[in-house]
Design a protein around this motif. Structure first.
Motif, PDB file in Angstrom:
ATOM      1  N   GLY A  73      -0.021  -1.268   6.136  1.00  0.00           N
ATOM      2  CA  GLY A  73       1.356  -1.467   6.570  1.00  0.00           C
ATOM      3  C   GLY A  73       2.150  -2.316   5.589  1.00  0.00           C
ATOM      4  O   GLY A  73       3.296  -1.977   5.231  1.00  0.00           O
ATOM      5  N   ALA A  74       1.544  -3.424   5.140  1.00  0.00           N
ATOM      6  CA  ALA A  74       2.239  -4.299   4.194  1.00  0.00           C
ATOM      7  C   ALA A  74       2.458  -3.592   2.858  1.00  0.00           C
ATOM      8  O   ALA A  74       3.518  -3.743   2.225  1.00  0.00           O
ATOM      9  N   GLY A  75       1.482  -2.795   2.430  1.00  0.00           N
ATOM     10  CA  GLY A  75       1.613  -2.088   1.163  1.00  0.00           C
ATOM     11  C   GLY A  75       2.679  -1.011   1.191  1.00  0.00           C
ATOM     12  O   GLY A  75       3.429  -0.848   0.221  1.00  0.00           O
ATOM     13  N   LEU A  76       2.757  -0.284   2.290  1.00  0.00           N
ATOM     14  CA  LEU A  76       3.779   0.756   2.395  1.00  0.00           C
ATOM     15  C   LEU A  76       5.179   0.147   2.461  1.00  0.00           C
ATOM     16  O   LEU A  76       6.149   0.719   1.938  1.00  0.00           O
ATOM     17  N   HIS A  77       5.291  -1.019   3.106  1.00  0.00           N
ATOM     18  CA  HIS A  77       6.589  -1.701   3.138  1.00  0.00           C
ATOM     19  C   HIS A  77       7.008  -2.122   1.727  1.00  0.00           C
ATOM     20  O   HIS A  77       8.167  -1.923   1.311  1.00  0.00           O
ATOM     21  N   LEU A  78       6.061  -2.668   0.980  1.00  0.00           N
ATOM     22  CA  LEU A  78       6.348  -3.063  -0.402  1.00  0.00           C
ATOM     23  C   LEU A  78       6.643  -1.842  -1.264  1.00  0.00           C
ATOM     24  O   LEU A  78       7.535  -1.878  -2.131  1.00  0.00           O
ATOM     25  N   ARG A  79       5.920  -0.755  -1.018  1.00  0.00           N
ATOM     26  CA  ARG A  79       6.155   0.471  -1.773  1.00  0.00           C
ATOM     27  C   ARG A  79       7.583   0.974  -1.552  1.00  0.00           C
ATOM     28  O   ARG A  79       8.236   1.476  -2.489  1.00  0.00           O
ATOM     29  N   GLY A  80       8.067   0.856  -0.313  1.00  0.00           N
ATOM     30  CA  GLY A  80       9.431   1.295  -0.032  1.00  0.00           C
ATOM     31  C   GLY A  80      10.460   0.557  -0.877  1.00  0.00           C
ATOM     32  O   GLY A  80      11.444   1.159  -1.338  1.00  0.00           O
ATOM     33  N   LEU A  81      10.249  -0.730  -1.115  1.00  0.00           N
ATOM     34  CA  LEU A  81      11.176  -1.499  -1.951  1.00  0.00           C
ATOM     35  C   LEU A  81      11.136  -1.018  -3.398  1.00  0.00           C
ATOM     36  O   LEU A  81      12.182  -0.855  -4.042  1.00  0.00           O
ATOM     37  N   TRP A  82       9.932  -0.786  -3.926  1.00  0.00           N
ATOM     38  CA  TRP A  82       9.821  -0.312  -5.299  1.00  0.00           C
ATOM     39  C   TRP A  82      10.347   1.117  -5.435  1.00  0.00           C
ATOM     40  O   TRP A  82      10.908   1.491  -6.473  1.00  0.00           O
ATOM     41  N   GLU A  83      10.184   1.914  -4.399  1.00  0.00           N
ATOM     42  CA  GLU A  83      10.703   3.285  -4.422  1.00  0.00           C
ATOM     43  C   GLU A  83      12.230   3.261  -4.473  1.00  0.00           C
ATOM     44  O   GLU A  83      12.865   4.062  -5.168  1.00  0.00           O
ATOM     45  N   GLY A  84      12.827   2.309  -3.711  1.00  0.00           N
ATOM     46  CA  GLY A  84      14.275   2.180  -3.744  1.00  0.00           C
ATOM     47  C   GLY A  84      14.769   1.740  -5.121  1.00  0.00           C
ATOM     48  O   GLY A  84      15.804   2.215  -5.600  1.00  0.00           O
ATOM     49  N   LEU A  85      14.012   0.843  -5.758  1.00  0.00           N
ATOM     50  CA  LEU A  85      14.400   0.387  -7.093  1.00  0.00           C
ATOM     51  C   LEU A  85      14.277   1.514  -8.111  1.00  0.00           C
ATOM     52  O   LEU A  85      15.088   1.608  -9.051  1.00  0.00           O
ATOM     53  N   ARG A 216       3.625  -0.268 -14.567  1.00  0.00           N
ATOM     54  CA  ARG A 216       4.628  -1.189 -15.095  1.00  0.00           C
ATOM     55  C   ARG A 216       6.034  -0.857 -14.600  1.00  0.00           C
ATOM     56  O   ARG A 216       6.805  -1.746 -14.227  1.00  0.00           O
ATOM     57  N   GLU A 217       6.391   0.412 -14.594  1.00  0.00           N
ATOM     58  CA  GLU A 217       7.712   0.844 -14.166  1.00  0.00           C
ATOM     59  C   GLU A 217       7.760   0.973 -12.639  1.00  0.00           C
ATOM     60  O   GLU A 217       6.716   1.184 -11.995  1.00  0.00           O
ATOM     61  N   PRO A 218       8.962   0.822 -12.046  1.00  0.00           N
ATOM     62  CA  PRO A 218       9.077   0.921 -10.584  1.00  0.00           C
ATOM     63  C   PRO A 218       8.482   2.194 -10.001  1.00  0.00           C
ATOM     64  O   PRO A 218       7.811   2.161  -8.966  1.00  0.00           O
ATOM     65  N   GLU A 219       8.699   3.320 -10.655  1.00  0.00           N
ATOM     66  CA  GLU A 219       8.146   4.580 -10.139  1.00  0.00           C
ATOM     67  C   GLU A 219       6.624   4.575 -10.197  1.00  0.00           C
ATOM     68  O   GLU A 219       5.953   5.055  -9.280  1.00  0.00           O
ATOM     69  N   GLN A 220       6.068   4.018 -11.268  1.00  0.00           N
ATOM     70  CA  GLN A 220       4.612   3.923 -11.390  1.00  0.00           C
ATOM     71  C   GLN A 220       4.026   3.001 -10.316  1.00  0.00           C
ATOM     72  O   GLN A 220       2.976   3.292  -9.727  1.00  0.00           O
ATOM     73  N   ILE A 221       4.702   1.894 -10.067  1.00  0.00           N
ATOM     74  CA  ILE A 221       4.231   0.952  -9.045  1.00  0.00           C
ATOM     75  C   ILE A 221       4.290   1.600  -7.663  1.00  0.00           C
ATOM     76  O   ILE A 221       3.373   1.428  -6.843  1.00  0.00           O
ATOM     77  N   SER A 222       5.348   2.366  -7.413  1.00  0.00           N
ATOM     78  CA  SER A 222       5.479   3.050  -6.126  1.00  0.00           C
ATOM     79  C   SER A 222       4.347   4.054  -5.919  1.00  0.00           C
ATOM     80  O   SER A 222       3.735   4.117  -4.844  1.00  0.00           O
ATOM     81  N   ASP A 223       4.057   4.834  -6.961  1.00  0.00           N
ATOM     82  CA  ASP A 223       2.969   5.817  -6.861  1.00  0.00           C
ATOM     83  C   ASP A 223       1.619   5.128  -6.689  1.00  0.00           C
ATOM     84  O   ASP A 223       0.767   5.580  -5.904  1.00  0.00           O
ATOM     85  N   ALA A 224       1.422   4.035  -7.416  1.00  0.00           N
ATOM     86  CA  ALA A 224       0.153   3.320  -7.323  1.00  0.00           C
ATOM     87  C   ALA A 224      -0.020   2.703  -5.936  1.00  0.00           C
ATOM     88  O   ALA A 224      -1.128   2.688  -5.383  1.00  0.00           O
ATOM     89  N   ALA A 225       1.066   2.200  -5.357  1.00  0.00           N
ATOM     90  CA  ALA A 225       0.992   1.612  -4.016  1.00  0.00           C
ATOM     91  C   ALA A 225       0.607   2.666  -2.979  1.00  0.00           C
ATOM     92  O   ALA A 225      -0.147   2.380  -2.036  1.00  0.00           O
ATOM     93  N   ALA A 226       1.111   3.883  -3.153  1.00  0.00           N
ATOM     94  CA  ALA A 226       0.735   4.966  -2.240  1.00  0.00           C
ATOM     95  C   ALA A 226      -0.743   5.295  -2.380  1.00  0.00           C
ATOM     96  O   ALA A 226      -1.436   5.540  -1.376  1.00  0.00           O
ATOM     97  N   LEU A 227      -1.242   5.282  -3.599  1.00  0.00           N
ATOM     98  CA  LEU A 227      -2.659   5.581  -3.822  1.00  0.00           C
ATOM     99  C   LEU A 227      -3.545   4.479  -3.244  1.00  0.00           C
ATOM    100  O   LEU A 227      -4.604   4.755  -2.666  1.00  0.00           O
ATOM    101  N   VAL A 228      -3.118   3.223  -3.388  1.00  0.00           N
ATOM    102  CA  VAL A 228      -3.874   2.109  -2.815  1.00  0.00           C
ATOM    103  C   VAL A 228      -3.921   2.226  -1.296  1.00  0.00           C
ATOM    104  O   VAL A 228      -4.960   1.984  -0.669  1.00  0.00           O
ATOM    105  N   ALA A 229      -2.793   2.596  -0.683  1.00  0.00           N
ATOM    106  CA  ALA A 229      -2.760   2.761   0.771  1.00  0.00           C
ATOM    107  C   ALA A 229      -3.713   3.870   1.220  1.00  0.00           C
ATOM    108  O   ALA A 229      -4.399   3.744   2.242  1.00  0.00           O
TER     109      ALA A 229
END
Length: 276
Positions: A73-85, A216-229
């Motif tokens: 839950g916490a990771g998906l919330h953080l991913r949403g912020l990076w996805e918006g960025l 490193r980039e926001p899109e990469q962090i967003s994708d990585a957060a989804a994979l971690v979840a």
């Protein structure tokens, strides 16, 4: 059965030996009923109950599942912020909402790590207990020594296979025999599902963490957060399968110990009937 309603296997007491038989002398420092045995140092003549340990392991596995859900839950919330960025680079996620999301995710990760470590330690203790019991039940089907129930988890590469070999021997030895003493086989479906779930979870976690560390980039962090979840979700599934495995092995060993105990108790002499 003891006075407090427990079977002798669970209470730690032992049934009486047949007439003329003597109990094995305890080895110094190993406690009553323990000795070298056929399986090496510390393998006793009687099995030791895994019930208490199994309950503690199952409780901690429940904590692992809860921590996995928390970090997802916490990771998906953080991913949403990076996805918006990634969609709008003018956004600033380094303000209070973003900092709070990152802090929550860090705390969730700490709770997950603590739950995993505590569960791992207790699970290995339970695993070693059941392996020693398996040596008492059927030493001939054991593929690896009791020490590998602990050491097998810490050998690189081999830890993907050695614990399964130990668990397979435990499973085969814990099966209750037929009433006539014949060998009975039980499908290893639960064992295979548990081990398969564990391996998939470990590999997915390593891949996800590797991608997260390289992002490193926001899109990469967003994708990585989804994979971690996704990897955390697989870990929760693996924990559920581990609960099923622990319950199954514990139940089989209690049943096998009960049948073994019954076989060692001498039949009571039936008084001869007197003719009228």
């Amino acid at each position: 059965m003891t006075d407090d309603g427990l079977c002798t296997f669970c209470s730690g007491t032992r049934p009486p030996l047949p007439d003329g038989a003597t109990a094995p002398a305890p080895a110094t420092g190993l406690g009553p009923g323990s000795g070298p045995g056929s399986g090496g140092w510390g393998v006793g003549t009687w099995p030791r109950s895994p019930v208490g340990l199994s309950r503690a392991v199952i409780a901690l596995l429940g904590c692992v599942i809860a921590s996995d859900l928390f970090v997802i839950g916490a990771g998906l919330h953080l991913r949403g912020l990076w996805e918006g960025l990634a969609a709008d680079e003018s956004l600033n996620i380094y303000t209070d909402p973003g900092l709070r999301a990152q802090e929550l995710y860090d705390r969730a990760g700490t709770a997950q790590t603590a739950a995993f470590l505590a569960t791992g330690v207790l699970f290995i203790i339970w695993f070693h207990r059941t392996r020693r019991n398996a040596e008492v039940f059927e030493s001939g089907v054991q593929r690896m020594g009791p020490g590998w129930a602990v050491g097998g988890w810490f050998v690189p590469i081999a830890n993907l296979w050695f614990p399964y070999r130990v668990a397979s021997g435990i499973w085969e030895a814990s099966v209750r025999l037929h009433p006539d003493g014949g060998w009975r086989t039980v499908p290893k479906t639960v064992l295979n599902l548990w081990w398969g779930g564990w391996i998939v979870s470990v590999l997915a976690s390593r891949i996800a963490v590797s991608q997260w560390n390289r992002a490193r980039e926001p899109e990469q962090i967003s994708d990585a957060a989804a994979l971690v979840a996704a990897a955390d979700a697989l870990d929760a599934v693996a924990a559920v399968l581990a609960i099923v495995f622990v319950r199954a092995v514990t139940r089989m060993q209690v049943e096998r110990a009960g049948s073994r105990q019954a076989a060692t108790v001498p039949e009571r002499a039936v008084p001869a009937s007197t003719a009228p």
